[in-house]
Design a protein around this motif. Structure first.
Motif, PDB file in Angstrom:
ATOM      1  N   LYS A   1       2.065   2.955  -0.499  1.00 39.86           N
ATOM      2  CA  LYS A   1       2.119   2.127  -1.710  1.00 39.86           C
ATOM      3  C   LYS A   1       2.934   0.862  -1.477  1.00 39.86           C
ATOM      4  N   SER A   2       4.154   1.063  -0.985  1.00 39.18           N
ATOM      5  CA  SER A   2       5.012  -0.113  -0.755  1.00 39.18           C
ATOM      6  C   SER A   2       4.380  -1.036   0.276  1.00 39.18           C
ATOM      7  N   THR A   3       3.800  -0.434   1.299  1.00 41.36           N
ATOM      8  CA  THR A   3       3.162  -1.236   2.334  1.00 41.36           C
ATOM      9  C   THR A   3       2.089  -2.128   1.727  1.00 41.36           C
TER      10      THR A   3
ATOM     11  N   PHE B   1      11.625  -5.423  -6.389  1.00 43.69           N
ATOM     12  CA  PHE B   1      11.831  -4.407  -5.371  1.00 43.69           C
ATOM     13  C   PHE B   1      12.389  -3.124  -5.968  1.00 43.69           C
ATOM     14  N   GLN B   2      12.141  -2.050  -5.231  1.00 45.11           N
ATOM     15  CA  GLN B   2      12.597  -0.728  -5.648  1.00 45.11           C
ATOM     16  C   GLN B   2      14.106  -0.716  -5.898  1.00 45.11           C
ATOM     17  N   SER B   3      14.851  -1.410  -5.046  1.00 49.54           N
ATOM     18  CA  SER B   3      16.307  -1.418  -5.203  1.00 49.54           C
ATOM     19  C   SER B   3      16.772  -2.665  -5.946  1.00 49.54           C
TER      20      SER B   3
ATOM     21  N   LEU C   1       5.235  -4.871  -8.693  1.00 47.96           N
ATOM     22  CA  LEU C   1       6.419  -4.093  -9.060  1.00 47.96           C
ATOM     23  C   LEU C   1       6.448  -2.811  -8.247  1.00 47.96           C
ATOM     24  N   ASP C   2       7.501  -2.638  -7.458  1.00 51.75           N
ATOM     25  CA  ASP C   2       7.597  -1.461  -6.597  1.00 51.75           C
ATOM     26  C   ASP C   2       8.574  -0.458  -7.197  1.00 51.75           C
ATOM     27  N   GLU C   3       8.056   0.572  -7.793  1.00 51.01           N
ATOM     28  CA  GLU C   3       8.863   1.634  -8.398  1.00 51.01           C
ATOM     29  C   GLU C   3      10.035   1.066  -9.190  1.00 51.01           C
ATOM     30  N   PRO C   4       9.740   0.228 -10.173  1.00 48.11           N
ATOM     31  CA  PRO C   4      10.844  -0.460 -10.851  1.00 48.11           C
ATOM     32  C   PRO C   4      11.743   0.479 -11.646  1.00 48.11           C
TER      33      PRO C   4
HETATM   34 MG    MG Z   1       7.757   2.799  -1.468  1.00 51.90          MG
END
Ligand code: MG
Ligand code: ATP
Lengths: 309, 367
Positions: B42-44, B81-83, B157-160
């Motif tokens: 997913k992130s990729t 980003f996730q973080s 949006l990556d796992e916000p």
């Molecule tokens: Mg990821």
């Protein structure tokens, strides 16, 4: 019966434990630094000589500054001392500035993954690992006007017409000393900055890339503020080292007035001129200069313990 | 605003193929949620769209323009980003303004945009603070604000919400849904939280090991999973799976024999099945009811009872069930206790049939 252990007694116990843990260091410091310092301070107020240190008289501040028969005497009245102060300041500012800029640049380059990076990283550290006297001697030979490889190469390439006396020429000697110090100490800055760079949040940089922020702006607005605590520590170390520089200057140019640092000046008074009182006064002034510089710098850099992580 | 099209997107890290021929079209203003287990790529995929990684093969079009060769800043995307990737030393205001190039906006315009976004996200009072002085939810909103101020063609949006606690996550999820209705931005949203996926998505993409398993409206994917993986991935607790054999198969109904000899009927098109074929039956916990009639049913002793307040989950020991347990979502007031023997039944249409390869049988033909 159990004794209530309130927060106050707990804190007291912690403080006591802390003092016990610090005690060996404090004792060692008192012996290795405190005692010699106190002796130097005391000797600087006397007219002791190296030939017969037991026979002396108290002279007050005469070794520092004294007005006698229309003449000023003492370290602070010696133009050679002020020349040494000037040399030391030029050396410190120039070498630390160059080491900082080069150190950050090299660290940034080494932070990028490439083939053989580990090897290059190790190689970069070599100058730092060589003892100063050894590297100073090494450079003394390389800079030698008759046998030095530098002159040889420059002559062969046609860059210069006649050999240059790098360390003897009064205009060049200080530059030569600075260059050698930069060569030797830049790796130290690289090491600290590289460690700081590796702690940086990688995603912040990707965010900046997606947002299209120019890399130069990213460096000044993101990287530099974030590595500043580490860089400030590196600069502090380098600056204090530079202010008390001795070995490099002494090995490369001995007692030459054009490069003499305040530490070399103090040694000359103490050893060559055998004047224990006067030399101690100079040494005390070296100590005060560096102490003052340290306090001013820490204030300016706003380095507080919680920021140095 | 623009649409986003992926064609045959493939990404390999060395020998490992992480994404394998992903085709996807996100319409202008649509919110597509990408779900899948950890490590499915997913992130990729987001990073490829953002331009942070390079494609191995395939095409990416944003607003009809090929962008694979463009650097990130020229693609017109904003990524969260996730973080959160907030600059630790910058105030919220500076963080949000940092991505706005001075070349495109003057100072006053930047200020106005930041303040407008801050109002929208209700973080105006926090503009002077640094990330360290914010709560998780506030940080999340700042990160979102940083994306919004740029007014990008596509939001990534990556796992916000992954760093938030459950309550805050639910609230922020609602805010995101509301925000999307306000901004109506083309959005690719990554999560591995299936609840988030179900509630936020206009369209849902289920990814597994770099391949798309199913695309569709969330409810459609939930109700008509194309295979056992999708069926098991969506829903909590997950769908029950029971191994069985086909007894009679027809276009309107499939009758199966459970390992304990019970006959269970499923409303599926079994035209491709033959009697004796091994199949897997799937039943969601909420479709199982306590039954006392003589109809085909699932029986077993209760091993564990979990009460969540709004429901009572009874775990039955049933032969052939995956992990030996089968879970039913029952009335929260039911008095079931471990050791009780239960009989359960499910409506015909709620029983899914998956063939030996895990592929679902199509819906039953109208009789
Ligand atoms: Mg990821
Ligand atoms: N730079 C890389 N080099 C090698 N392999 C990578 C790299 N980045 C990701 N991978 C691999 O690609 C796969 C997919 O990673 P990705 O980060 O896209 O997963 P994800 O679906 O986002 O997972 P999660 O839900 O845990 O965030 C993983 O198996 C990961 O190990």
């Amino acid at each position: 019966m159990t004794r209530a252990v309130g927060p106050a007694t707990l804190r007291a116990r912690r403080a006591r434990a802390a003092w016990w843990l610090l005690a060996p260091t404090l004792a060692a410091l008192a012996l290795a630094a405190g005692w010699p310092l106190a002796r130097t301070l005391w000797l600087s107020l006397t007219d002791a000589t190296l030939a017969d240190p037991g026979d002396f008289a108290f002279v007050g501040l005469a070794n520092y500054l004294e007005h006698d028969a229309g003449q000023w005497y003492g370290v602070l009245a010696d133009p050679q001392w002020w020349r040494a102060v000037r040399n030391t300041l030029i050396f410190a500012v120039a070498s630390v500035a160059l080491e900082t800029v080069l150190g950050v640049a090299i660290a940034l380059a080494l932070d990028v993954p490439f083939r053989g990076r580990a090897l290059v990283r190790a190689a970069v550290l070599v100058p730092w690992a060589v003892p100063t006297v050894v590297s100073a001697k090494l450079w003394a030979w390389m800079l030698n006007d008759e046998f030095g490889v530098l002159n040889h190469a420059a002559l062969a390439l046609g860059l210069i017409a006649a050999p240059i006396a790098w360390t003897a020429d009064p205009d060049l000697a200080l530059v030569a000393v600075i260059v050698v110090d930069v060569w030797k100490s830049t790796p130290f800055v690289v090491l600290l900055v590289l460690a700081a760079l590796q702690m940086l949040p990688g995603e912040c940089y990707e965010a900046a890339r997606v947002d299209g922020v120019h890399p130069v702006r990213v460096f000044f607005r993101v990287t530099l503020p974030l590595i500043w605590p580490a860089l400030a520590v590196a600069i502090a170390f380098r600056a204090l080292d530079a202010l008390r520089v001795f070995d490099l200057v002494y090995v490369l140019t001995a007692n030459s007035a054009s490069t003499m640092s305040i530490s070399v000046y103090a040694r000359q008074q103490l050893i060559d001129f055998q004047d224990l009182g006067f030399g101690s006064a100079a040494s005390t002034l070296v100590f005060l200069t560096i102490g003052l510089a340290a306090i001013v710098y820490l204030r300016l850099a706003r380095l507080r313990p919680e920021e140095v992580r | 605003m623009a649409d986003l099209v992926l064609r045959g997107v493939t990404k390999a890290f060395g020998a490992a193929t992480v994404l394998d021929g992903v085709d996807l079209a996100v319409a202008d203003g649509e919110l597509v949620v990408l779900v899948g287990p950890s490590g499915c790529g997913k992130s990729t995929l987001l990073r490829l769209v953002a331009g942070l990684d390079e494609l191995t093969r395939g095409e990416i079009l944003i607003g009809g323009r090929r962008v694979e060769a463009l650097p990130p800043q020229e693609r017109g995307v904003a990524m969260m980003f996730q973080s959160y990737a907030l600059y630790p030393h910058m105030s919220v205001r500076d963080s949000m303004a940092f991505g706005l190039s001075v070349a495109r906006y003057d100072r006053a315009a930047i200020r106005a945009r930041v303040e407008q976004a801050a109002r929208l996200l209700q973080i105006a009072p926090l503009l002077g603070r640094k990330p360290g002085e914010l709560s998780g939810g506030q940080r999340q909103r700042v990160a979102l604000g940083r994306a919004i101020v740029r007014d990008p063609a596509v939001f990534l949006l990556d796992e916000p919400l992954s760093n938030l606690d459950a309550a805050l996550r639910a609230r922020t999820r609602l805010e995101l849904a509301r925000l999307h209705r306000t901004l109506n931005a083309t959005t690719l949203y990554v999560t591995h939280d299936q609840l988030e996926a179900m509630t936020l998505a206009e369209r849902l993409v289920v990814l597994r090991e770099g391949r798309i398993e199913q695309v569709g409206a969330p409810l459609e994917v939930y109700r008509r999973p194309r295979n056992a993986f999708v069926a098991g991935f969506l829903g909590s607790p997950t769908m029950n799976f029971i191994g069985a054999r086909v007894a009679v198969a027809g276009p309107c109904e499939v009758a199966c024999l459970l390992p304990d000899g019970v006959r269970l009927r499923a409303g599926a098109n079994g035209a491709a099945l033959r009697a004796g074929d091994p199949v897997t039956l799937g039943i969601r916990p909420e479709h199982l009811r306590l039954a006392d009639d003589a109809d085909a049913r699932i029986r077993g002793p209760v091993a564990v009872v979990e009460r969540s307040g709004d429901a009572c989950y009874a775990y039955l020991e049933v032969a052939g069930a995956r992990d030996g347990l089968l879970v039913a979502r029952l009335d929260p007031d039911s008095r079931i206790r471990p050791g009780d023997r239960l009989s359960l039944a499910a409506p015909l249409g709620a029983v899914h049939v998956f063939d030996a390869d895990g592929v679902a049988c199509p819906p039953a033909e109208a009789a």
